[in-house]
Design a protein around this motif. Structure first.
Motif, PDB file in Angstrom:
ATOM      1  N   MET A   1       0.816  -1.204   0.000  1.00 40.05           N
ATOM      2  CA  MET A   1       0.000   0.000   0.000  1.00 40.05           C
ATOM      3  C   MET A   1       0.856   1.264   0.000  1.00 40.05           C
ATOM      4  O   MET A   1       0.572   2.228  -0.728  1.00 40.05           O
ATOM      5  N   LEU A   2       1.920   1.283   0.804  1.00 44.00           N
ATOM      6  CA  LEU A   2       2.677   2.511   1.019  1.00 44.00           C
ATOM      7  C   LEU A   2       3.749   2.772  -0.037  1.00 44.00           C
ATOM      8  O   LEU A   2       4.078   3.939  -0.293  1.00 44.00           O
ATOM      9  N   ASN A   3       4.308   1.721  -0.634  1.00 42.64           N
ATOM     10  CA  ASN A   3       5.385   1.941  -1.607  1.00 42.64           C
ATOM     11  C   ASN A   3       4.975   2.860  -2.759  1.00 42.64           C
ATOM     12  O   ASN A   3       5.701   3.812  -3.075  1.00 42.64           O
ATOM     13  N   PRO A   4       3.843   2.611  -3.431  1.00 44.72           N
ATOM     14  CA  PRO A   4       3.480   3.534  -4.530  1.00 44.72           C
ATOM     15  C   PRO A   4       3.180   4.942  -4.042  1.00 44.72           C
ATOM     16  O   PRO A   4       3.433   5.917  -4.766  1.00 44.72           O
ATOM     17  N   ILE A   5       2.644   5.074  -2.820  1.00 43.96           N
ATOM     18  CA  ILE A   5       2.388   6.410  -2.276  1.00 43.96           C
ATOM     19  C   ILE A   5       3.705   7.145  -2.048  1.00 43.96           C
ATOM     20  O   ILE A   5       3.869   8.319  -2.403  1.00 43.96           O
ATOM     21  N   ILE A   6       4.660   6.443  -1.444  1.00 42.03           N
ATOM     22  CA  ILE A   6       5.964   7.056  -1.158  1.00 42.03           C
ATOM     23  C   ILE A   6       6.644   7.510  -2.440  1.00 42.03           C
ATOM     24  O   ILE A   6       7.110   8.658  -2.549  1.00 42.03           O
ATOM     25  N   TYR A   7       6.692   6.622  -3.431  1.00 42.97           N
ATOM     26  CA  TYR A   7       7.374   6.979  -4.676  1.00 42.97           C
ATOM     27  C   TYR A   7       6.574   8.004  -5.463  1.00 42.97           C
ATOM     28  O   TYR A   7       7.153   8.831  -6.182  1.00 42.97           O
ATOM     29  N   GLY A   8       5.259   7.971  -5.348  1.00 37.21           N
ATOM     30  CA  GLY A   8       4.451   8.967  -6.040  1.00 37.21           C
ATOM     31  C   GLY A   8       4.620  10.358  -5.461  1.00 37.21           C
ATOM     32  O   GLY A   8       4.615  11.360  -6.186  1.00 37.21           O
ATOM     33  N   VAL A   9       4.801  10.435  -4.126  1.00 34.36           N
ATOM     34  CA  VAL A   9       4.933  11.730  -3.464  1.00 34.36           C
ATOM     35  C   VAL A   9       6.365  12.258  -3.546  1.00 34.36           C
ATOM     36  O   VAL A   9       6.596  13.445  -3.805  1.00 34.36           O
ATOM     37  N   LYS A  10       7.348  11.370  -3.333  1.00 37.54           N
ATOM     38  CA  LYS A  10       8.725  11.812  -3.212  1.00 37.54           C
ATOM     39  C   LYS A  10       9.499  11.845  -4.527  1.00 37.54           C
ATOM     40  O   LYS A  10      10.559  12.463  -4.592  1.00 37.54           O
ATOM     41  N   THR A  11       9.016  11.179  -5.562  1.00 30.24           N
ATOM     42  CA  THR A  11       9.729  11.160  -6.840  1.00 30.24           C
ATOM     43  C   THR A  11       9.098  12.177  -7.777  1.00 30.24           C
ATOM     44  O   THR A  11       7.956  12.018  -8.209  1.00 30.24           O
ATOM     45  N   LYS A  12       9.856  13.226  -8.086  1.00 29.37           N
ATOM     46  CA  LYS A  12       9.307  14.352  -8.838  1.00 29.37           C
ATOM     47  C   LYS A  12       8.814  13.931 -10.214  1.00 29.37           C
ATOM     48  O   LYS A  12       7.766  14.377 -10.679  1.00 29.37           O
ATOM     49  N   GLN A  13       9.572  13.038 -10.868  1.00 28.19           N
ATOM     50  CA  GLN A  13       9.189  12.640 -12.225  1.00 28.19           C
ATOM     51  C   GLN A  13       7.852  11.900 -12.224  1.00 28.19           C
ATOM     52  O   GLN A  13       6.987  12.165 -13.066  1.00 28.19           O
ATOM     53  N   ILE A  14       7.659  10.990 -11.279  1.00 29.03           N
ATOM     54  CA  ILE A  14       6.404  10.244 -11.211  1.00 29.03           C
ATOM     55  C   ILE A  14       5.269  11.175 -10.802  1.00 29.03           C
ATOM     56  O   ILE A  14       4.160  11.099 -11.364  1.00 29.03           O
ATOM     57  N   ARG A  15       5.524  12.052  -9.860  1.00 32.12           N
ATOM     58  CA  ARG A  15       4.490  12.988  -9.412  1.00 32.12           C
ATOM     59  C   ARG A  15       4.033  13.881 -10.565  1.00 32.12           C
ATOM     60  O   ARG A  15       2.831  14.116 -10.742  1.00 32.12           O
ATOM     61  N   ALA A  16       4.994  14.359 -11.355  1.00 30.30           N
ATOM     62  CA  ALA A  16       4.651  15.230 -12.486  1.00 30.30           C
ATOM     63  C   ALA A  16       3.838  14.478 -13.528  1.00 30.30           C
ATOM     64  O   ALA A  16       2.846  14.993 -14.061  1.00 30.30           O
ATOM     65  N   ARG A  17       4.236  13.227 -13.831  1.00 30.63           N
ATOM     66  CA  ARG A  17       3.487  12.439 -14.831  1.00 30.63           C
ATOM     67  C   ARG A  17       2.094  12.105 -14.323  1.00 30.63           C
ATOM     68  O   ARG A  17       1.124  12.117 -15.087  1.00 30.63           O
ATOM     69  N   LEU A  18       1.973  11.828 -13.033  1.00 31.22           N
ATOM     70  CA  LEU A  18       0.658  11.513 -12.465  1.00 31.22           C
ATOM     71  C   LEU A  18      -0.259  12.726 -12.509  1.00 31.22           C
ATOM     72  O   LEU A  18      -1.435  12.612 -12.883  1.00 31.22           O
ATOM     73  N   LEU A  19       0.272  13.881 -12.152  1.00 37.60           N
ATOM     74  CA  LEU A  19      -0.531  15.106 -12.215  1.00 37.60           C
ATOM     75  C   LEU A  19      -0.937  15.424 -13.639  1.00 37.60           C
ATOM     76  O   LEU A  19      -2.068  15.847 -13.915  1.00 37.60           O
ATOM     77  N   GLY A  20      -0.018  15.192 -14.583  1.00 31.05           N
ATOM     78  CA  GLY A  20      -0.358  15.425 -15.986  1.00 31.05           C
ATOM     79  C   GLY A  20      -1.432  14.467 -16.465  1.00 31.05           C
ATOM     80  O   GLY A  20      -2.353  14.866 -17.214  1.00 31.05           O
ATOM     81  N   LEU A  21      -1.363  13.205 -16.011  1.00 27.31           N
ATOM     82  CA  LEU A  21      -2.377  12.213 -16.410  1.00 27.31           C
ATOM     83  C   LEU A  21      -3.739  12.582 -15.850  1.00 27.31           C
ATOM     84  O   LEU A  21      -4.753  12.526 -16.553  1.00 27.31           O
ATOM     85  N   VAL A  22      -3.782  13.026 -14.586  1.00 32.52           N
ATOM     86  CA  VAL A  22      -5.049  13.406 -13.965  1.00 32.52           C
ATOM     87  C   VAL A  22      -5.605  14.657 -14.627  1.00 32.52           C
ATOM     88  O   VAL A  22      -6.820  14.774 -14.882  1.00 32.52           O
ATOM     89  N   THR A  23      -4.739  15.621 -14.941  1.00 32.68           N
ATOM     90  CA  THR A  23      -5.181  16.871 -15.543  1.00 32.68           C
ATOM     91  C   THR A  23      -5.798  16.636 -16.922  1.00 32.68           C
ATOM     92  O   THR A  23      -6.842  17.193 -17.272  1.00 32.68           O
ATOM     93  N   ARG A  24      -5.139  15.766 -17.714  1.00 31.41           N
ATOM     94  CA  ARG A  24      -5.664  15.459 -19.059  1.00 31.41           C
ATOM     95  C   ARG A  24      -7.021  14.808 -18.954  1.00 31.41           C
ATOM     96  O   ARG A  24      -7.916  15.065 -19.755  1.00 31.41           O
ATOM     97  N   LYS A  25      -7.208  13.939 -17.961  1.00 34.60           N
ATOM     98  CA  LYS A  25      -8.498  13.273 -17.801  1.00 34.60           C
ATOM     99  C   LYS A  25      -9.557  14.248 -17.348  1.00 34.60           C
ATOM    100  O   LYS A  25     -10.727  14.125 -17.687  1.00 34.60           O
TER     101      LYS A  25
END
Length: 313
Positions: A289-313
């Motif tokens: 449960m926590l690993n994807p949250i940690i990497y999603g929050v702390k890794t700038k590249q993943i966070r940016a891609r996730l925000l871009g994916l949510v924004t496009r949707k």
């Protein structure tokens, strides 16, 4: 439903899983956080896999290892939580003997694989910080694939004796397991035979596999800290150290619950049974449960891609 605590069988066709002993009346309520944990684990790890696959700039060793970790977490959580929830929701306590041994194998195997992947990720951080100019030439894609395959084969082979050892014992005491899923040590306790070989082999796996992984991680970070302290400025040292933040968090949430559970199991005889069971569950449920949250929050590249994916949707 009541179950007989002693039977005359030697090879049970099924085991009975009690869920969380002492909290049976609260199983429905306990299922709510467990369901949330499983949903977050599946959604988070699948999201990590999709983002890395779709974004070419993330096709690097660090993110390949992260994908291996995500797949491992998906298998680990799926090996336990569906059965746990079926007990909580439908009182489906029976599990076939062979299915129980299969569950033991998958839990032990993929927990060991996760330990190996964390060690591989420590090696990636070591190369990236101590040999940054050679990172792309040392950690090539073929080498990353070989490391991942080696982790899979190493643990698949080393854990294989577990179900075979469990299969050979006679079970003439009871078929009741006071857990919500099949745990190796819980099944061993049901055997009416000298099971010291299981204990010895379990210690070999603990120290010879997980212990070596932990030593390798510690040595990698000793070298990383030496390199960081040799940097000229405080800002440079802090910035470099923060690149290891996600990995250090992943190490903590994987190993710390395991150590706490081992201490409670060996020295916490006065703790209620449900405390033992809940801590054992956290060892297998929190990292997915926590690993994807940690990497999603702390890794700038993943966070940016996730925000871009949510924004496009």
């Amino acid at each position: 439903m009541s179950y007989i605590n002693a039977t005359d069988f030697t090879n049970p066709s099924t085991f009975i899983l009690l869920g969380i002993p002492g909290l049976e009346t609260a199983h429905v309520w306990i299922s709510i956080p467990f369901s949330a944990i499983y949903a977050i684990a599946v959604l988070g790890n699948v999201t990590i896999l999709i983002i890395v696959k779709r974004e070419p700039s993330l096709h690097e060793p660090m993110y390949y290892f992260l994908c291996m970790l995500a797949v491992t977490d998906l298998v680990l959580s799926t090996s336990t939580l569906p059965k746990i929830l079926s007990i909580f929701w439908f009182n489906s306590r029976e599990i076939d003997f062979n299915a129980c041994l299969t569950q033991v194998y998958f839990i032990q195997c993929f927990a060991a694989i996760e330990s190996g992947i964390l060690a591989a990720m420590a090696f990636d951080r070591y190369v990236a910080i101590c040999h940054p100019l050679r990172h792309s030439t040392i950690l090539t894609n073929p080498l990353v694939a070989k490391i991942g395959l080696a982790m899979l084969l190493r643990n698949a082979v080393i854990i294989l004796p577990y179900p075979f050892l469990l299969r050979q014992w006679p079970y003439c005491r009871t078929n009741i397991i006071p857990e919500p899923y099949c745990v190796h040590i819980a099944v061993v306790k049901l055997a009416c035979a000298d099971t010291r070989v299981n204990s010895y082999y379990g210690l070999f796996v603990l120290f010879g596999v997980v212990g070596l992984d932990m030593i390798f991680i510690a040595l990698s970070y000793l070298q990383i800290l030496r390199a960081i302290f040799n940097l000229p400025t405080k800002d440079a040292r802090l910035k470099t150290f923060l690149t290891c933040g996600s990995h250090l968090c992943a190490i903590g949430i994987f190993y710390i619950p395991s150590v706490i559970y081992s201490l409670i199991y060996r020295f916490g005889q006065n703790f209620p049974q449900h405390v033992h069971v809940l801590f054992g569950n956290m060892h297998f449920l929190l990292p997915p449960m926590l690993n994807p949250i940690i990497y999603g929050v702390k890794t700038k590249q993943i966070r940016a891609r996730l925000l871009g994916l949510v924004t496009r949707k």
